[in-house]
Design an enzyme around this catalytic site. Structure first.
Site, mmCIF file in Angstrom:
data_model
loop_
_atom_site.group_PDB
_atom_site.id
_atom_site.type_symbol
_atom_site.label_atom_id
_atom_site.label_comp_id
_atom_site.label_asym_id
_atom_site.label_seq_id
_atom_site.Cartn_x
_atom_site.Cartn_y
_atom_site.Cartn_z
ATOM 1 N N ARG A 79 36.339 87.441 59.310
ATOM 2 C CA ARG A 79 37.139 87.967 58.209
ATOM 3 C C ARG A 79 38.552 88.301 58.706
ATOM 4 N NH1 ARG A 79 33.473 86.119 55.920
ATOM 5 N NH2 ARG A 79 32.141 87.004 54.287
ATOM 6 N N GLU A 122 40.883 93.924 53.788
ATOM 7 C CA GLU A 122 40.014 92.889 54.352
ATOM 8 C C GLU A 122 39.820 91.776 53.348
ATOM 9 O OE1 GLU A 122 35.639 91.436 54.505
ATOM 10 O OE2 GLU A 122 36.721 92.585 52.982
ATOM 11 N N CYS A 171 39.112 87.359 46.781
ATOM 12 C CA CYS A 171 39.978 86.225 47.116
ATOM 13 C C CYS A 171 40.196 85.410 45.851
ATOM 14 C CB CYS A 171 39.324 85.362 48.191
ATOM 15 S SG CYS A 171 40.408 84.067 48.820
ATOM 16 N N ARG A 198 30.415 86.934 61.593
ATOM 17 C CA ARG A 198 31.080 87.130 60.299
ATOM 18 C C ARG A 198 32.584 87.165 60.547
ATOM 19 N NH1 ARG A 198 28.489 88.396 55.689
ATOM 20 N NH2 ARG A 198 29.707 89.145 53.903
#
Length: 415
Positions: free
Chosen positions: A173, A124, A81, A171
């Site tokens: 995502r 992802e 990212c 989690r």
């Protein structure tokens, strides 16, 4: 139908590969893992030890010529990212130059230069991608969607919290699939009602069902020019227009706020514990316990910067020790090591309080036991790997749904 050939970028220790190959429908034909901040390429060594070094690259992907990457059906990866802004355009550079070191543009470059483009992408990232950067909420994702659209791909995405579908870790995502216009999936998506695709007919919705009604929806179109989009998208500093589910076809975006629908078995933190076999070094001694309790507890205190400036600091308490009858909190890269921490997991066992073992961290991401165990790889590094990894079960379910959809659509074309 034959196995789909996979190119795995930013491979880490192989979470995408584990998930896809476990379905029996995919074959990784080329992979790349390179860590820029260290000379010792630990993740790549683990990857090579588990899957073999043939057709595995441990070179900066920005320096790998596209000609060295074999043709493949699907490109996958959990890319970093970063700031995805567009620096400039040049007529002789296929219209685009992103900032050097921003690895999204390596994906873009491969897609642009490949004569036989992969028909599918499976990517992802952290869910804040939908809201970054803070001064232009949603700009980065808009650039990705438009650049993929310009290359002939339609996209569907969903923010998935693994625990909401029965997996042992909370989690969250963003996962997104892209389909080239030469694929049957692109054609099916183009013909479908956007809301029907997102809620029921799409690939992600078949893997991870949703409640039937979306809370709210938005439709808008992305301008074709990436430089203009980079400079002007949501420049008014409002909230991101992208919600947690959506599609983009030919630059036209449909996005909706959706809720998960799951009534199956729900795994919890207690399910992954090595009861009775955890290493003694994981246990918290009496001397360090007060530090753990302080860091985990609530605080309201005056702190001072290095320059002497005083300020008020406050934060709430965390559950300590972690609840065994709930999915675990998200693993972070700093999970390893003995030092007390607010964010490391601590569990109560019959022998006392302790940190999680590398095997337990692997289980929370649904990796095989000791997948990251290798000579020269410390437990702290193994924890770091899991802090960076994805939940294998999510990849497996989406991969299986993608293959099934392709198979059904291709049979319809042949009949």
């Amino acid at each position: 139908m034959q196995l789909l050939k996979v190119c795995e970028l930013f491979a880490g220790v192989g979470g995408f590969r584990l998930g896809l190959e476990s379905t029996g429908h995919y074959e990784v034909v080329w992979s790349n893992q390179w860590e820029p901040s260290t000379k010792a390429q630990h993740a790549s060594k683990v990857y090579g030890a588990r899957f073999g070094t043939e057709n595995h690259s441990n070179t900066n992907i920005e320096e790998v010529p596209t000609s060295e990457i074999p043709d493949h059906d699907i490109l996958v990866g959990g890319f970093p990212c970063q700031d995805y802004s567009v620096a400039t355009t040049l007529k002789n550079s296929k219209g685009l130059i992103g900032k050097k070191g921003v690895l999204w543009w390596s994906i873009h470059r491969i897609l642009a230069e490949k004569e036989n483009k992969p028909k599918y992408l499976f990517l992802e990232n952290v869910d804040r991608l939908l809201k970054s950067p803070s001064e232009q909420r949603g700009r980065d994702f808009a650039i990705m969607l438009r650049s993929l659209s310009n290359l002939g791909y339609a996209v569907e995405w969903r923010v998935i919290n693994a625990a909401e579908y029965g997996m042992p870790q909370r989690r969250r995502r963003i996962f997104f699939l892209a389909y080239h216009r030469s694929s049957a999936v692109f054609e099916a998506l183009e013909k479908s009602s956007p809301s029907d695709w997102v809620l029921t007919n799409g690939i992600i919705s078949s893997a991870f069902p949703l409640e039937s009604d979306a809370e709210n929806t938005r439709n808008f179109e992305l301008g074709r020019d990436l430089v203009s989009l980079s400079k002007n998208f949501n420049a008014g500093k409002g909230p991101s227009p992208f919600l947690n589910s959506g599609i983009c076809v030919n630059g036209k975006v449909f996005t909706s706020k959706t809720k998960p629908c799951f009534d199956g078995h729900k795994a919890v933190l207690g399910d992954v514990l090595q009861n009775g076999s955890a290493d003694p070094s994981l246990y918290i001694d009496a001397d360090s316990l007060p530090k753990w309790e302080y860091l985990k507890g609530s605080k309201k205190e005056t702190r001072k910067t290095r320059t002497g400036f005083e300020y008020s600091y406050s934060e709430g308490s965390m559950v300590f020790p972690d609840a065994l009858d709930q999915p675990s909190r998200t693993i972070i890269t700093g999970e390893g090591g003995k030092s007390p921490s607010r964010f490391k997991h601590v569990v109560q066992t019959s022998k006392g309080l302790r940190r999680l073992s590398p095997i337990e961290l692997e289980r929370l991401n649904m990796f095989p036991d000791n997948h990251t165990k290798l000579d020269g790889i410390s437990d702290a590094k193994r924890a770091f790997f899991m802090g960076n990894a994805l939940v294998v079960g999510v990849v497996e379910k989406i991969g299986a749904a993608l293959f099934q959809k392709i198979e059904v659509l291709e049979k319809q074309l042949q009949s």
